[in-house]
Design an enzyme around this catalytic site. Structure first.
Site, mmCIF file in Angstrom:
data_model
loop_
_atom_site.group_PDB
_atom_site.id
_atom_site.type_symbol
_atom_site.label_atom_id
_atom_site.label_comp_id
_atom_site.label_asym_id
_atom_site.label_seq_id
_atom_site.Cartn_x
_atom_site.Cartn_y
_atom_site.Cartn_z
ATOM 1 N N SER A 245 0.809 -1.284 -0.189
ATOM 2 C CA SER A 245 -0.128 0.264 -0.164
ATOM 3 C C SER A 245 0.802 1.210 0.159
ATOM 4 O O SER A 245 1.517 1.576 0.898
ATOM 5 C CB SER A 245 -0.972 -0.004 1.353
ATOM 6 O OG SER A 245 -1.379 1.385 1.397
ATOM 7 N N HIS A 369 -3.652 -5.917 2.402
ATOM 8 C CA HIS A 369 -3.024 -6.946 3.034
ATOM 9 C C HIS A 369 -3.620 -8.377 3.016
ATOM 10 O O HIS A 369 -3.047 -9.178 3.538
ATOM 11 C CB HIS A 369 -2.275 -6.553 4.327
ATOM 12 C CG HIS A 369 -1.244 -5.413 4.263
ATOM 13 N ND1 HIS A 369 -0.612 -4.879 5.303
ATOM 14 C CD2 HIS A 369 -0.736 -4.694 3.004
ATOM 15 C CE1 HIS A 369 0.172 -3.982 4.778
ATOM 16 N NE2 HIS A 369 0.021 -3.810 3.489
ATOM 17 N N GLU A 378 -4.916 -2.731 8.978
ATOM 18 C CA GLU A 378 -4.297 -3.402 10.183
ATOM 19 C C GLU A 378 -4.949 -2.877 11.601
ATOM 20 O O GLU A 378 -5.304 -1.679 11.505
ATOM 21 C CB GLU A 378 -2.684 -2.831 10.304
ATOM 22 C CG GLU A 378 -1.723 -2.957 9.042
ATOM 23 C CD GLU A 378 -0.607 -2.335 9.363
ATOM 24 O OE1 GLU A 378 -0.243 -1.900 10.395
ATOM 25 O OE2 GLU A 378 0.146 -2.236 8.329
ATOM 26 N N GLU A 421 2.550 -9.550 7.118
ATOM 27 C CA GLU A 421 3.328 -9.151 8.018
ATOM 28 C C GLU A 421 3.183 -9.654 9.529
ATOM 29 O O GLU A 421 3.355 -9.525 10.402
ATOM 30 C CB GLU A 421 2.957 -7.559 8.310
ATOM 31 C CG GLU A 421 2.973 -6.615 7.401
ATOM 32 C CD GLU A 421 2.570 -5.027 7.563
ATOM 33 O OE1 GLU A 421 2.077 -4.851 8.431
ATOM 34 O OE2 GLU A 421 2.664 -4.397 6.384
ATOM 35 N N ASP A 456 -4.149 0.933 11.463
ATOM 36 C CA ASP A 456 -3.725 1.658 10.060
ATOM 37 C C ASP A 456 -4.846 1.450 9.118
ATOM 38 O O ASP A 456 -5.288 0.364 8.656
ATOM 39 C CB ASP A 456 -2.626 1.136 9.604
ATOM 40 C CG ASP A 456 -2.044 1.647 8.118
ATOM 41 O OD1 ASP A 456 -2.778 2.681 7.754
ATOM 42 O OD2 ASP A 456 -1.258 1.013 7.592
ATOM 43 N N GLU A 507 -4.032 5.642 12.016
ATOM 44 C CA GLU A 507 -3.047 6.049 10.925
ATOM 45 C C GLU A 507 -3.718 6.060 9.789
ATOM 46 O O GLU A 507 -4.797 5.427 9.615
ATOM 47 C CB GLU A 507 -2.106 4.785 10.961
ATOM 48 C CG GLU A 507 -1.081 5.117 9.782
ATOM 49 C CD GLU A 507 -0.185 3.956 9.715
ATOM 50 O OE1 GLU A 507 0.304 3.593 8.535
ATOM 51 O OE2 GLU A 507 0.196 3.336 10.714
ATOM 52 N N ASP A 534 0.687 8.627 7.004
ATOM 53 C CA ASP A 534 1.706 7.778 6.496
ATOM 54 C C ASP A 534 1.479 8.178 4.861
ATOM 55 O O ASP A 534 2.159 9.085 4.385
ATOM 56 C CB ASP A 534 1.038 6.361 6.690
ATOM 57 C CG ASP A 534 1.916 5.268 5.568
ATOM 58 O OD1 ASP A 534 2.979 5.778 5.320
ATOM 59 O OD2 ASP A 534 1.654 4.044 5.710
ATOM 60 N N LYS A 559 9.113 6.138 7.303
ATOM 61 C CA LYS A 559 9.427 4.853 6.729
ATOM 62 C C LYS A 559 10.465 5.383 5.720
ATOM 63 O O LYS A 559 10.352 6.264 4.736
ATOM 64 C CB LYS A 559 8.321 4.622 5.519
ATOM 65 C CG LYS A 559 7.142 3.922 6.345
ATOM 66 C CD LYS A 559 5.826 3.483 5.342
ATOM 67 C CE LYS A 559 4.925 2.617 6.043
ATOM 68 N NZ LYS A 559 3.670 2.500 5.162
ATOM 69 N N HIS A 587 8.240 -0.473 9.396
ATOM 70 C CA HIS A 587 8.557 -1.348 8.262
ATOM 71 C C HIS A 587 7.662 -1.220 6.928
ATOM 72 O O HIS A 587 6.914 -0.254 6.984
ATOM 73 C CB HIS A 587 8.629 -2.653 8.809
ATOM 74 C CG HIS A 587 7.062 -3.126 9.139
ATOM 75 N ND1 HIS A 587 6.705 -4.444 9.121
ATOM 76 C CD2 HIS A 587 5.872 -2.428 9.125
ATOM 77 C CE1 HIS A 587 5.133 -4.605 9.325
ATOM 78 N NE2 HIS A 587 4.851 -3.329 9.321
ATOM 79 N N LYS A 610 6.602 -0.014 14.705
ATOM 80 C CA LYS A 610 5.599 -1.128 14.078
ATOM 81 C C LYS A 610 6.507 -1.784 12.813
ATOM 82 O O LYS A 610 6.870 -1.162 11.903
ATOM 83 C CB LYS A 610 4.227 -0.482 13.606
ATOM 84 C CG LYS A 610 4.248 0.238 12.045
ATOM 85 C CD LYS A 610 2.753 0.007 11.779
ATOM 86 C CE LYS A 610 2.556 0.739 10.312
ATOM 87 N NZ LYS A 610 1.176 0.440 9.839
#
Length: 648
Positions: A245, A369, A378, A421, A456, A507, A534, A559, A587, A610
């Site tokens: 993403s 994901h 998430e 993940e 997230d 997030e 993000d 990131k 990550h 995270k």
């Protein structure tokens, strides 16, 4: 100061009786203790530092009471009289400390007929050898003692050493056990370790000798870039991650686009750009000039820009970042520092005290994901009530395994398969169902009082710009109208979460261009919860600046591959922290075994990270590195805990 203990034994005993004494400790180097040698030389001059380190009777300045290296602060010395703990020492002082132990403990054992083995630091051994060999004050400072090489003396009844034909000058009585050529080489190596030279325009061990890139594969089986950077000192390796993403404003991740090979995702162009464009211009540069090297790659060699800054579209952000990370590792080694401490140094952070982060474990996957109907990408757990990073890992693992059992019972064994993940992707029908499952697992683990929740949302993934609505059932082709919400309605949806569940972090709650929605949401709940940008910010200092002006969020997701260089990532983090924001190091879904971000989060003191669930080795590589760092730092590190947004 590391301690080594003296051991006594006699040949006919079946055990080794041990006598411990702080008197056999290393010499106390006062204000020089724990300092980087090059910086000390730069401050005081090579000649002065050499005098302090090697003079028989001139000690360095006293160590400060407040210094982290002051031995009086160590628990192992709690039973000692403070007056017995030196604040500095010359070799003469060390001898005065060691020889009473010889007289009180070692000599009586020898006179009783015992064989005595002494394991101590070099300067403590020097003190004993000065006595046995009758070495002068001037000569004893130049005596090199090879590390780990047994040195044997035979003494008469009066404890006078017997001559030995195999003694190596300047010794006359002591015999080293082992190959004499190897011992001489080891002594020379020790001698070279103690040399103090003034830093002059980039020492040879900090010069880049070669840079080579290659194509490797990440945790999702996609190609990525790895770089080997060599100095005369060693080889330093770095590999970059890749996201599933991705925000449209991220720096360009250069892919080959050849659909006949690796579905167009190859990175041979980026590899070639490192080997043929970057490498020739980097050879000979000093790895400790991180900002200079990053600027050269980003602004001069690449030079591509868009409205938000340097886009890296010519050479590729993945090419530049791999080199930037390798340079940082090499710079740490050249500075004789752990990577986290070196990052703290170049970022202008404290290098004497550190903060261990709260891990934000992604335990339930949705969005891009996962194949379930969850809109949110998430759902995470944050063990803010833990007392240390290690305890946080234990809590995270226990919640994770309880979650697995809850999911298995409700949805079957197949639902326990993990995503990119390491999180689970059960066949839940909506976000609230996922949250209820997670709360049940937290309660079952017994950690309800110590665990908070984060998410997230990755709302850009289900935003329709033309209709200006967010589809919470976007994976369903027949998504009902009630699942399509305006920004205002979505904000109310989130506020209901905050009232029902222990959320501390949300997030990307809105689309990456929906600045008005972010501003409204911040005004409504910004004091209650962390709102993380993000896709909104993409670790870009220019977008961080706009978010500050708008009042769009109160935290940055950091990131490094979004922006493409370590220097720019540090700039974005520092700008955010100076504004009072939180910073969560992160990550990507496509990861490698590279653990760079573990050192990054400690060096930058962000207090939160995270990097997936406590599952899958590319995720645990980061968490395990943090366990090692916490163990290494001991009392020099504190755990962010409930202050994770603004750690002290």
């Amino acid at each position: 100061m590391e301690r080594r203990q003296p051991l006594h034994w006699t040949a006919d005993q079946l055990f080794v009786p041990v006598t411990k004494s702080w008197r056999l400790n290393e010499r106390m180097y006062g204000a020089l203790t724990g300092l980087d040698k090059k910086e000390t030389v730069k401050k005081h001059g090579a000649d002065q530092v050499q005098i302090w380190r090697r003079s028989f009777d001139i000690p360095p300045p006293d160590i400060e009471e407040s210094s982290e290296f002051n031995p009086a602060k160590e628990r192992k010395y709690a039973a000692l009289n403070k007056a017995d703990i030196p604040k500095t020492e010359c070799l003469k002082d060390t001898i005065a400390r060691v020889m009473p132990f010889w007289e009180e403990t070692i000599a009586p054992a020898l006179k009783s007929g015992k064989t005595v083995f002494v394991a101590a630091h070099g300067n403590s051994i020097r003190a004993i050898l000065k006595f046995l060999e009758g070495i002068s004050d001037n000569d004893i400072t130049g005596l090199e003692i090879p590390t780990g090489r047994p040195l044997m003396y035979k003494l008469d009844k009066d404890l006078k050493p017997l001559s030995c034909s195999e003694a190596i000058e300047p010794l006359k009585f002591g015999k080293y056990l082992g190959n004499l050529d190897e011992i001489r080489a080891a002594a020379e190596a020790v001698k070279n370790q103690t040399k103090v030279a003034a830093p002059a325009g980039g020492a040879e061990d900090s010069k880049i000798m070669s840079v080579k890139a290659r194509e490797i594969f990440d945790s999702r089986g996609n190609p990525t870039v790895e770089v080997d950077l060599c100095t005369t000192k060693a080889l330093f390796r770095a590999a970059v991650p890749s996201g599933a993403s991705t925000g449209i404003y991220e720096a360009l991740e250069l892919r080959d686009g050849d659909k006949t090979r690796l579905l167009g995702k190859g990175v041979l162009k980026a590899v070639s750009n490192v080997n043929e464009i970057l490498a020739p211009k980097l050879v000979g540069l000093d790895v400790t000039d991180q900002a200079k090297i990053d600027k050269l790659m980003v602004e001069e060699i690449d030079g591509s820009k868009n409205e938000w800054g340097w886009s890296k579209s010519k050479v590729g952000a993945n090419a530049i970042l791999a080199v930037s990370m390798a340079v940082c590792r090499a710079g740490a080694a050249a500075s004789s520092m752990p990577l986290y401490q070196y990052i703290a140094k170049i970022a202008g952070k404290p290098t004497d005290k550190f903060v261990m982060p709260v891990p934000s474990f992604n335990v339930i996957n949705g969005g891009s994901h996962a194949g379930n109907r969850l809109a949110c990408q998430e759902f995470m757990i944050l063990p803010v009530g833990a007392g240390s990073f290690k305890e946080a890992m234990v809590i995270g693992a226990e919640v994770y395994h309880n979650l697995k059992s809850v999911i298995k019972k409700k949805y079957g064994q197949d639902a326990c398969n993990v995503g990119d993940e390491g999180g689970f992707a059960p066949n839940v029908q909506d976000n609230n169902e996922a949250l209820d499952v997670l709360m049940e697992a937290i309660a079952k683990s017994g950690h309800s009082e110590k665990v908070k929740i984060g998410t997230d949302v990755a709302a850009s993934e289900f935003y329709t710009a033309e209709k200006k609505h967010y589809d919470l059932d976007f994976k369903n082709p027949s998504s009902p109208a009630e699942m399509k919400k305006s920004a205002t309605q979505l904000a109310e949806y989130y506020k209901a979460w905050l009232d029902k569940y222990p959320f501390v972090s949300i997030e990307d709650p809105f689309d990456q261009d929906d600045w008005d929605a972010y501003k409204h949401f911040m005004s409504e709940v910004g004091q209650r919860v962390q709102i993380v940008g993000d896709d909104l910010l993409v670790t870009n200092p220019t977008r961080v600046k706009k978010a500050l002006e708008v009042g769009a969020c109160n935290a940055l997701l950091l990131k490094v591959n979004q922006i493409g260089s370590i220097t720019e990532a540090i700039e974005a983090a520092t700008m955010s922290q100076n504004a009072g924001w939180g910073v969560m190091v992160s990550h990507r879904s496509g990861e490698t075994e590279d653990s760079f971000i573990a050192d990054l989060v400690v060096g930058l003191r962000t207090g939160q990270i995270k990097t997936g669930a406590p599952c899958r080795s590319e995720r645990l590589a980061k968490y395990n590195q943090l366990l090692r760092i916490e163990e290494e730092l001991g009392s020099l590190a504190s755990f962010a805990g409930t202050s994770f947004r603004n750690p002290k």
